[in-house]
Design a protein around this motif. Sequence first.
Motif, PDB file in Angstrom:
ATOM      1  N   LEU A  37       0.695  -1.199   0.015  1.00  0.00           N
ATOM      2  CA  LEU A  37       0.062  -0.104  -0.043  1.00  0.00           C
ATOM      3  C   LEU A  37       0.733   1.077   0.113  1.00  0.00           C
ATOM      4  CD1 LEU A  37      -2.451  -1.159   2.663  1.00  0.00           C
ATOM      5  CD2 LEU A  37      -2.843  -1.004   0.164  1.00  0.00           C
ATOM      6  N   GLY A  38       2.037   0.921   0.630  1.00  0.00           N
ATOM      7  CA  GLY A  38       3.088   2.153   0.707  1.00  0.00           C
ATOM      8  C   GLY A  38       3.383   2.780  -0.678  1.00  0.00           C
ATOM      9  N   ASN A  39       3.462   1.672  -1.568  1.00  0.00           N
ATOM     10  CA  ASN A  39       3.777   2.416  -3.003  1.00  0.00           C
ATOM     11  C   ASN A  39       2.816   2.663  -3.885  1.00  0.00           C
ATOM     12  OD1 ASN A  39       5.630  -0.040  -1.960  1.00  0.00           O
ATOM     13  ND2 ASN A  39       6.884   0.430  -3.928  1.00  0.00           N
ATOM     14  N   LEU A  90      11.960   4.101   4.244  1.00  0.00           N
ATOM     15  CA  LEU A  90      12.374   2.970   5.190  1.00  0.00           C
ATOM     16  C   LEU A  90      11.052   2.229   5.188  1.00  0.00           C
ATOM     17  CD1 LEU A  90      13.820   4.704   8.327  1.00  0.00           C
ATOM     18  CD2 LEU A  90      14.852   2.973   6.826  1.00  0.00           C
ATOM     19  N   PHE A  91       9.741   3.011   5.066  1.00  0.00           N
ATOM     20  CA  PHE A  91       8.338   2.215   5.304  1.00  0.00           C
ATOM     21  C   PHE A  91       8.418   1.319   3.990  1.00  0.00           C
ATOM     22  CE2 PHE A  91       3.783   1.516   4.782  1.00  0.00           C
ATOM     23  CZ  PHE A  91       3.488   0.915   5.939  1.00  0.00           C
ATOM     24  N   THR A  92       8.452   1.857   2.724  1.00  0.00           N
ATOM     25  CA  THR A  92       8.218   0.989   1.736  1.00  0.00           C
ATOM     26  C   THR A  92       9.487   0.025   1.535  1.00  0.00           C
ATOM     27  OG1 THR A  92       7.936   1.257  -0.584  1.00  0.00           O
ATOM     28  CG2 THR A  92       9.559   2.705   0.021  1.00  0.00           C
ATOM     29  N   LEU A  93      10.639   0.135   1.834  1.00  0.00           N
ATOM     30  CA  LEU A  93      11.409  -1.167   1.678  1.00  0.00           C
ATOM     31  C   LEU A  93      11.403  -1.840   2.837  1.00  0.00           C
ATOM     32  CD1 LEU A  93      14.561   1.167   0.873  1.00  0.00           C
ATOM     33  CD2 LEU A  93      13.215  -0.438  -0.608  1.00  0.00           C
ATOM     34  N   SER A  94      10.437  -1.736   3.837  1.00  0.00           N
ATOM     35  CA  SER A  94      10.010  -2.653   4.862  1.00  0.00           C
ATOM     36  C   SER A  94      11.210  -2.861   6.071  1.00  0.00           C
ATOM     37  CB  SER A  94       9.602  -4.054   4.224  1.00  0.00           C
ATOM     38  OG  SER A  94       8.514  -3.990   3.375  1.00  0.00           O
ATOM     39  N   VAL A  95      12.144  -1.837   6.312  1.00  0.00           N
ATOM     40  CA  VAL A  95      13.295  -1.906   6.776  1.00  0.00           C
ATOM     41  C   VAL A  95      12.529  -1.528   8.448  1.00  0.00           C
ATOM     42  CG1 VAL A  95      15.169  -0.940   7.698  1.00  0.00           C
ATOM     43  CG2 VAL A  95      14.817  -1.319   5.221  1.00  0.00           C
ATOM     44  N   GLY A 137      12.140  -6.351  10.945  1.00  0.00           N
ATOM     45  CA  GLY A 137      12.487  -7.947  10.995  1.00  0.00           C
ATOM     46  C   GLY A 137      12.189  -8.694   9.679  1.00  0.00           C
ATOM     47  N   CYS A 138      11.344  -7.910   8.950  1.00  0.00           N
ATOM     48  CA  CYS A 138      10.885  -8.717   7.708  1.00  0.00           C
ATOM     49  C   CYS A 138      11.952  -9.323   6.810  1.00  0.00           C
ATOM     50  CB  CYS A 138      10.177  -7.732   6.753  1.00  0.00           C
ATOM     51  SG  CYS A 138       8.279  -7.798   7.200  1.00  0.00           S
ATOM     52  N   LEU A 139      13.094  -8.433   6.642  1.00  0.00           N
ATOM     53  CA  LEU A 139      14.166  -8.715   5.936  1.00  0.00           C
ATOM     54  C   LEU A 139      15.271  -9.621   6.372  1.00  0.00           C
ATOM     55  CD1 LEU A 139      14.701  -5.325   4.112  1.00  0.00           C
ATOM     56  CD2 LEU A 139      13.745  -7.621   3.315  1.00  0.00           C
ATOM     57  N   ILE A 180       1.497 -11.378   3.819  1.00  0.00           N
ATOM     58  CA  ILE A 180       2.022 -12.386   4.157  1.00  0.00           C
ATOM     59  C   ILE A 180       3.622 -11.982   4.714  1.00  0.00           C
ATOM     60  CG2 ILE A 180       3.342 -14.449   3.070  1.00  0.00           C
ATOM     61  CD1 ILE A 180       1.337 -14.027   0.663  1.00  0.00           C
ATOM     62  N   SER A 181       4.393 -11.146   4.438  1.00  0.00           N
ATOM     63  CA  SER A 181       5.595 -11.036   5.026  1.00  0.00           C
ATOM     64  C   SER A 181       5.576 -10.508   6.297  1.00  0.00           C
ATOM     65  CB  SER A 181       6.509 -10.099   4.171  1.00  0.00           C
ATOM     66  OG  SER A 181       6.047  -8.644   4.089  1.00  0.00           O
ATOM     67  N   LEU A 182       4.410  -9.689   6.615  1.00  0.00           N
ATOM     68  CA  LEU A 182       4.256  -9.215   7.959  1.00  0.00           C
ATOM     69  C   LEU A 182       4.137 -10.057   9.043  1.00  0.00           C
ATOM     70  CD1 LEU A 182       2.071  -6.185   7.011  1.00  0.00           C
ATOM     71  CD2 LEU A 182       4.307  -5.918   8.341  1.00  0.00           C
ATOM     72  N   LEU A 183       3.127 -11.145   8.462  1.00  0.00           N
ATOM     73  CA  LEU A 183       2.719 -12.147   9.375  1.00  0.00           C
ATOM     74  C   LEU A 183       3.980 -13.234   9.745  1.00  0.00           C
ATOM     75  CD1 LEU A 183      -0.688 -13.626   8.355  1.00  0.00           C
ATOM     76  CD2 LEU A 183      -0.031 -12.823  10.652  1.00  0.00           C
TER      77      LEU A 183
HETATM   78  N1  PFF Z   1       6.870  -1.897   2.583  1.00  0.00           N
HETATM   79  C1  PFF Z   1       5.199  -2.282   2.662  1.00  0.00           C
HETATM   80  C2  PFF Z   1       4.406  -0.923   1.823  1.00  0.00           C
HETATM   81  O1  PFF Z   1       5.070  -0.104   1.201  1.00  0.00           O
HETATM   82  O2  PFF Z   1       3.166  -1.061   1.995  1.00  0.00           O
HETATM   83  C3  PFF Z   1       4.780  -2.334   4.070  1.00  0.00           C
HETATM   84  C4  PFF Z   1       5.647  -2.755   5.250  1.00  0.00           C
HETATM   85  C5  PFF Z   1       5.747  -4.151   4.910  1.00  0.00           C
HETATM   86  C6  PFF Z   1       6.224  -2.091   6.206  1.00  0.00           C
HETATM   87  C7  PFF Z   1       6.535  -4.960   5.902  1.00  0.00           C
HETATM   88  C8  PFF Z   1       6.954  -2.737   6.952  1.00  0.00           C
HETATM   89  C9  PFF Z   1       6.997  -4.179   7.045  1.00  0.00           C
HETATM   90  F1  PFF Z   1       7.866  -4.908   7.711  1.00  0.00           F
END
Ligand code: PFF
Length: 441
Positions: free
Chosen positions: A30-32, A223-228, A231-233, A320-323
Motif C-alpha cells: 500500500l505504501g507504493n 524506510l516504510f516502503t522498503l520494509s526496514v 525484521g521482515c528482511l 504475508i511478510s508481515l505475518l
Molecule cells: N513495505 C510495505 C508497503 O510499502 O506497503 C509495508 C511494510 C511491510 C512495512 C512490511 C514494514 C514491513 F515490515
Amino acid sequence: MAIERSAAKRPNWSSGFAFIMATLGCAVGLGNIWRFPYVMGRNGGAVFLLMYILLTVFICSIPLLCELLLGKQMRRGVIRSYEKINQKFSIFGWLCFITSIFIPCFYFVVGGWTINYIFIYLFNQMPTDQAAYFAEFAARPCLPLLFGIAFLILCAAFPFRGVNKGIEKANNIIMPIFIVMLILLAAVGLFLPNSIEGLKFMFAPDFSKFNFTTILTALGQALFTLSVGMGCLVTYGSYLKKDNDIIKSSGLLILGNTIIAVLAGIMIFPAVFSFNLEPSAGAGLVFITLPKVFSAIPFGNVFGLMFFILLFFAALTSGISLLEVSIAAILEKFKISRKMATVIMSSIILVFMIPAALSFGPLSGYKIFNMTFFDAMDFTASNILLPLNTIILCFVVGWVLKPKMELLTNNEKFYNVFNFLLKFIVPPVLILLMLFGLGIV
Ligand code: PFF
C-alpha cells in the motif's frame, strides 16, 4: 507435522528469483500504490523523487543490508537472531515482534477494504457518490471487520503452508502478474486526455515546496516502503543460501521497488488530472478519487476491477511478510509447529484488528492521545517503532556484531564506506527522523 526447529531443517529459497520476488512482494505494498505518489506530488515532485533515491541509496540501503546480513548470518527469525548475538538483546527482537503485530492491525483493515472494492466492481455496483459511499462503508460495524478477517485469513494461508510451498509460490505467481497489470494500467493512464498535467505534477521540480520536512518525509517513506525496521528482511534473509550475493539482491530490490512506486504514480496522476480531480491524500485518493475516474472512462468497471485486484495483490504479498516475521519468531522461540504458530499469531492480530476496523464507525469517538485506535497503531508503528528498531539494528550490527567483510563483499573500499555510513552517518540521521516523527524537531 513438520517442526522447523533447527538451522539444519531451516527452509531455503529455491532460487535467487524466488528471493527477489519474495522481498519485492514484501516491499511493494500500500505504501507504493497510494502513499508514494501522493507524498511525491505534495513535496515538490521531481525534487522529492531525487531526494528519495539519494536517501534510499546512501541511508536506507545500509539498514536494509544489515537486516539481510543479520538473517543470513544467524539463520534465525528476528528474536533468536538478536539473542544469538547476546541474550540481553532479546528485547530488541521482541520490539520488532511487537511492531509486527501493530502494523497488520491497520494494514489488514485497508487490505479488507480492497476486497470490498473488488466485489463492487465485479458485480458492477459502483456507487454514484464515491465519498459518501466510502464514509458509509468504513463506518459500518460488521462489513469492514469481516473483510479484514477475510484478508487476514488469506494472508495467513501462505505462511501456514510453509516457506517454499506457501510464501515462495504465492510471490512467484503474484508478483509477475502484479507487474504486468501495473504496466498496463500505467499505459492506460498515459492515454487519457490531459495526462501530461499529471506527469508534470509528478516530475516537474517545484523547489518552492522543498524544505527540511521534504527530506525527512522522503526518508520515512523510503524506510516504510522498503520494509526496514521490523525484521521482515531478517526473516526472509534467514532463508537465504550462503552463496547469495546480498548486495546484488538489495540493489535489485531497491531498483524494483522504486520503479514500481513511480509506475504507480504514472498510473494514478494522469488519470486524476485528466478529470480535474483533487490529487489529495491517502485513503481518499485510492478509494474515493480513483473510483470517480473509473466511473467516467470507457470500460471503467474493468479498469476499476483491475486496479483493486492490483492493490489487493500488493497488500497481500506485504501482509504475508508481515505475518511471517512473528510466525518465524515464535515458531523457533517456543519450538512449536509452523501451523500452530500461524494460528496463534493470526488470533492475536485479529484481537487488535477489531478496534482498528471499528475506528471509523462504532469506536470513532474513542481516542488515544487524540487519535482513533487505527491512527494510534499507525502512528506508533511508523513514527516510533520502525525508526527505533532501525536505529537499534544499526548500533547492534555496526558496533557489536561488526560483520566480517567476506559476508558482504570482497571490495574493501565498499566495505569501508558501508561501515562508516553504518556507524557514524545513518544512526544520527535516523534519530532526527524519529524526533521529527514525534513532532519534537
Ligand atoms: N513495505 C510495505 C508497503 O510499502 O506497503 C509495508 C511494510 C511491510 C512495512 C512490511 C514494514 C514491513 F515490515
